[in-house]
Design a protein around this motif. Structure first.
Motif, short mmCIF file in Angstrom:
data_model
loop_
_atom_site.label_atom_id
_atom_site.label_comp_id
_atom_site.label_asym_id
_atom_site.label_seq_id
_atom_site.Cartn_x
_atom_site.Cartn_y
_atom_site.Cartn_z
N ARG A 76 -11.33 3.74 -8.80
CA ARG A 76 -12.11 2.60 -9.32
C ARG A 76 -11.89 1.37 -8.45
NH1 ARG A 76 -10.79 2.40 -14.94
NH2 ARG A 76 -8.99 3.76 -14.98
N ASN A 77 -12.68 0.32 -8.66
CA ASN A 77 -12.53 -0.93 -7.92
C ASN A 77 -11.12 -1.48 -8.10
OD1 ASN A 77 -15.79 -1.48 -9.00
ND2 ASN A 77 -15.26 -1.44 -6.85
N GLY A 78 -10.52 -1.88 -7.00
CA GLY A 78 -9.19 -2.48 -7.08
C GLY A 78 -8.06 -1.49 -7.15
N SER A 79 -8.35 -0.20 -7.02
CA SER A 79 -7.29 0.81 -7.14
C SER A 79 -6.41 0.90 -5.88
CB SER A 79 -7.88 2.18 -7.48
OG SER A 79 -8.82 2.57 -6.50
N GLY A 80 -6.86 0.28 -4.79
CA GLY A 80 -6.00 0.23 -3.59
C GLY A 80 -6.51 1.02 -2.40
N LYS A 81 -7.74 1.53 -2.47
CA LYS A 81 -8.27 2.40 -1.42
C LYS A 81 -8.33 1.69 -0.06
CE LYS A 81 -12.16 2.90 -3.65
NZ LYS A 81 -11.90 1.99 -4.78
N SER A 82 -8.91 0.50 -0.04
CA SER A 82 -9.06 -0.21 1.24
C SER A 82 -7.71 -0.63 1.79
CB SER A 82 -9.96 -1.44 1.08
OG SER A 82 -11.25 -1.05 0.69
N THR A 83 -6.83 -1.07 0.90
CA THR A 83 -5.49 -1.45 1.34
C THR A 83 -4.78 -0.26 1.97
OG1 THR A 83 -5.40 -3.06 -0.46
CG2 THR A 83 -3.30 -2.47 0.56
N LEU A 84 -4.92 0.91 1.35
CA LEU A 84 -4.32 2.12 1.91
C LEU A 84 -4.92 2.44 3.28
CD1 LEU A 84 -2.52 4.66 1.57
CD2 LEU A 84 -4.46 5.77 0.45
N TYR A 97 1.67 -6.00 -6.45
CA TYR A 97 1.63 -4.80 -5.63
C TYR A 97 0.23 -4.20 -5.66
CZ TYR A 97 6.63 -4.56 -4.79
OH TYR A 97 7.89 -4.81 -4.33
N ALA A 98 -0.40 -4.10 -4.48
CA ALA A 98 -1.70 -3.43 -4.37
C ALA A 98 -1.49 -1.93 -4.20
CB ALA A 98 -2.48 -3.97 -3.19
N LEU A 99 -0.36 -1.55 -3.59
CA LEU A 99 0.03 -0.14 -3.50
C LEU A 99 1.42 -0.02 -4.11
CD1 LEU A 99 -1.15 0.71 0.15
CD2 LEU A 99 -2.35 1.18 -2.00
N ASP A 123 -14.95 3.23 5.13
CA ASP A 123 -14.60 2.57 3.87
C ASP A 123 -15.88 2.15 3.16
OD1 ASP A 123 -13.59 1.20 1.73
OD2 ASP A 123 -12.23 -0.06 2.90
N GLU A 124 -16.34 2.99 2.27
CA GLU A 124 -17.59 2.78 1.52
C GLU A 124 -18.77 2.48 2.46
OE1 GLU A 124 -17.42 0.64 -2.13
OE2 GLU A 124 -15.28 1.00 -2.31
N ALA A 125 -18.79 3.18 3.58
CA ALA A 125 -19.81 2.93 4.60
C ALA A 125 -21.21 3.33 4.14
CB ALA A 125 -19.44 3.67 5.88
N LYS A 183 2.73 -5.30 -0.98
CA LYS A 183 2.81 -6.47 -1.86
C LYS A 183 1.96 -7.57 -1.24
CE LYS A 183 7.02 -8.20 -2.06
NZ LYS A 183 8.44 -8.31 -2.40
N PHE A 184 1.13 -8.22 -2.04
CA PHE A 184 0.39 -9.39 -1.55
C PHE A 184 0.85 -10.62 -2.33
CE2 PHE A 184 -3.03 -6.18 -0.53
CZ PHE A 184 -3.03 -6.38 0.84
N ARG A 185 0.87 -11.73 -1.66
CA ARG A 185 1.17 -12.98 -2.38
C ARG A 185 -0.01 -13.38 -3.24
NH1 ARG A 185 3.17 -16.64 2.48
NH2 ARG A 185 1.49 -15.45 3.40
N ARG A 186 0.30 -13.95 -4.38
CA ARG A 186 -0.74 -14.43 -5.28
C ARG A 186 -0.74 -15.95 -5.26
NH1 ARG A 186 -0.11 -13.28 -11.07
NH2 ARG A 186 1.97 -12.85 -10.31
N1 LIG Z 1 -5.39 -9.68 1.21
C1 LIG Z 1 -5.13 -9.58 -0.10
N2 LIG Z 1 -4.43 -10.54 -0.75
C2 LIG Z 1 -4.16 -10.43 -2.07
N3 LIG Z 1 -4.54 -9.40 -2.84
C3 LIG Z 1 -5.23 -8.41 -2.26
C4 LIG Z 1 -5.56 -8.44 -0.86
N4 LIG Z 1 -6.28 -7.32 -0.56
C5 LIG Z 1 -6.37 -6.61 -1.72
N5 LIG Z 1 -5.75 -7.26 -2.73
C6 LIG Z 1 -5.62 -6.78 -4.10
O1 LIG Z 1 -5.09 -5.46 -4.06
C7 LIG Z 1 -5.70 -4.62 -5.02
C8 LIG Z 1 -6.34 -3.42 -4.35
O2 LIG Z 1 -7.42 -3.87 -3.56
P1 LIG Z 1 -8.27 -2.91 -2.61
O3 LIG Z 1 -9.26 -3.76 -1.90
O4 LIG Z 1 -7.35 -2.10 -1.79
O5 LIG Z 1 -8.99 -1.97 -3.67
P2 LIG Z 1 -10.19 -0.93 -3.48
O6 LIG Z 1 -9.78 0.32 -4.17
O7 LIG Z 1 -10.57 -0.85 -2.05
O8 LIG Z 1 -11.35 -1.60 -4.34
P3 LIG Z 1 -12.96 -1.58 -4.11
O9 LIG Z 1 -13.44 -0.26 -4.66
O10 LIG Z 1 -13.43 -2.73 -4.92
O11 LIG Z 1 -13.22 -1.73 -2.65
C9 LIG Z 1 -6.70 -5.49 -5.76
O12 LIG Z 1 -6.10 -5.95 -6.94
C10 LIG Z 1 -6.95 -6.63 -4.80
O13 LIG Z 1 -7.31 -7.80 -5.48
#
Ligand SMILES: Nc1ncnc2c1ncn2[C@@H]1O[C@H](COP(=O)(O)OP(=O)(O)OP(=O)(O)O)[C@@H](O)[C@H]1O
Ligand SMILES: [Mg+2]
Length: 283
Positions: free
Chosen positions: A47-55, A27-29, A172-174, A12-15
């Motif tokens: 896709r962009n924003g699906s949560g890959k980097s957060t994971l 929730y990002a995940l 990560d998308e290196a 969960k991230f704060r908005r």
């Molecule tokens: N530090 C943060 N604070 C708030 N929201 C975040 C934070 N990091 C990621 N998010 C949100 O979490 C969701 C997933 O982001 P994430 O970067 O994990 O996606 P991604 O799959 O890596 O996307 P991309 O392909 O664009 O790199 C997005 O909606 C993003 O805006």
């Protein structure tokens, strides 16, 4: 053996609103259950924003779960006393080659990680030589990073991670900012390191790269919606498209040939397979 296990992982991230006031959370995940086998080569798509980097950031304890758990070699990432071991076992390489160089000479750059781990200097020198060799950049040891191509810079970033003797490397998308040659060189490096036993996790927007993996995870909306071998995943064209992705070019071409009535068995993953299938079909 498992290297990574996640159980109902939620993050969960704060908005914040336009005034910088906290405006709830998102929730990002949204509940990720996955395992990564030690020594495997895994691709994570989505896709962009699906949560890959957060994971991915949960895999070396840069982030910890809001709910659920992540275990690295059985060690819970939420337990502070495990963090050092987890961090030194898993290295990350990011998207932008220019943001990852910390010094003005390659040698110092590669030394940065092991220096921070407190490795003694003769051992560091040994690791620099060994790491640069493994990414095919030995000739550049005394060069400045600013003269290198993007692909060369990413290989130096990988060498910097290798110098810490990791069990797992996450990219990560290196390859996303690289030209085709730079991408091919990184891909060769990834496969060689994996063959040498390092668990490789590649987050990528290039389906062709995912086609080389042992296992593919597709993410959407903060969860894993598909997992399997590349052959299994890319046989499910409609689901792949619905997740905002496409098939590897050669797989897509094979689908279209089949639609046009050419009798080939899907899925096709490589140029060799397509050539053989078409030759057989027109025979
Ligand atoms: N530090 C943060 N604070 C708030 N929201 C975040 C934070 N990091 C990621 N998010 C949100 O979490 C969701 C997933 O982001 P994430 O970067 O994990 O996606 P991604 O799959 O890596 O996307 P991309 O392909 O664009 O790199 C997005 O909606 C993003 O805006
Ligand atoms: Mg990302």
């Amino acid at each position: 053996m498992e290297y990574i296990r996640t159980e109902q992982l939620k993050k969960k991230f704060r908005r914040f609103d336009e005034n910088g006031e906290e405006a709830g959370s998102t929730y990002a995940l949204t509940g990720v259950d996955m395992t990564v086998e030690a020594g495997s080569f895994v691709a994570i798509l989505g896709r962009n924003g699906s949560g890959k980097s957060t994971l991915a950031k949960h895999f070396n304890a840069l982030l910890t779960p809001s709910e659920g758990s992540v275990y690295i070699e059985g060690l819970d990432t939420k337990d502070d006393k495990n963090v050092r071991a987890i961090r030194s076992g898993t290295g990350m390489v990011f998207q932008n080659p220019d943001n990852q160089m910390v010094s003005s000479i390659i040698e110092e750059d590669v030394a940065f990680g092991p220096e921070n781990l407190g490795v003694e200097s003769r051992e560091i020198a040994r690791r620099i030589d060994e790491s640069l060799k493994r990414v095919n950049m030995s000739a550049y040891i005394h060069h400045a990073p600013n003269r290198l191509s993007g692909g060369q810079k990413q290989r130096i970033a990988i060498a910097g991670v290798l110098a810490m003797r990791p069990k797992c490397i996450i990219l990560d998308e290196a390859t996303s900012m690289l030209d085709p040659q730079g991408r091919a060189d990184i891909m060769d490096t990834v496969r060689e390191l994996n063959a040498a036993g390092i668990t490789m996790i590649m987050i990528t927007h290039f389906m062709e790269e995912a086609a080389h993996a042992d296992k593919v995870f597709v993410m959407d909306g903060g969860r894993v919606i598909m997992s399997g071998t590349p052959r299994e995943i890319f046989a499910r064209r409609d689901e792949v498209m619905a997740a905002g992705l496409r098939l590897p070019m050669v797989s897509e071409l094979a689908c279209r040939l089949k639609e046009e009535g050419i009798d080939i068995e899907l899925p096709i993953l490589t140029e060799e397979e397509l050539t053989a299938a078409v030759l057989q079909a027109v025979d």
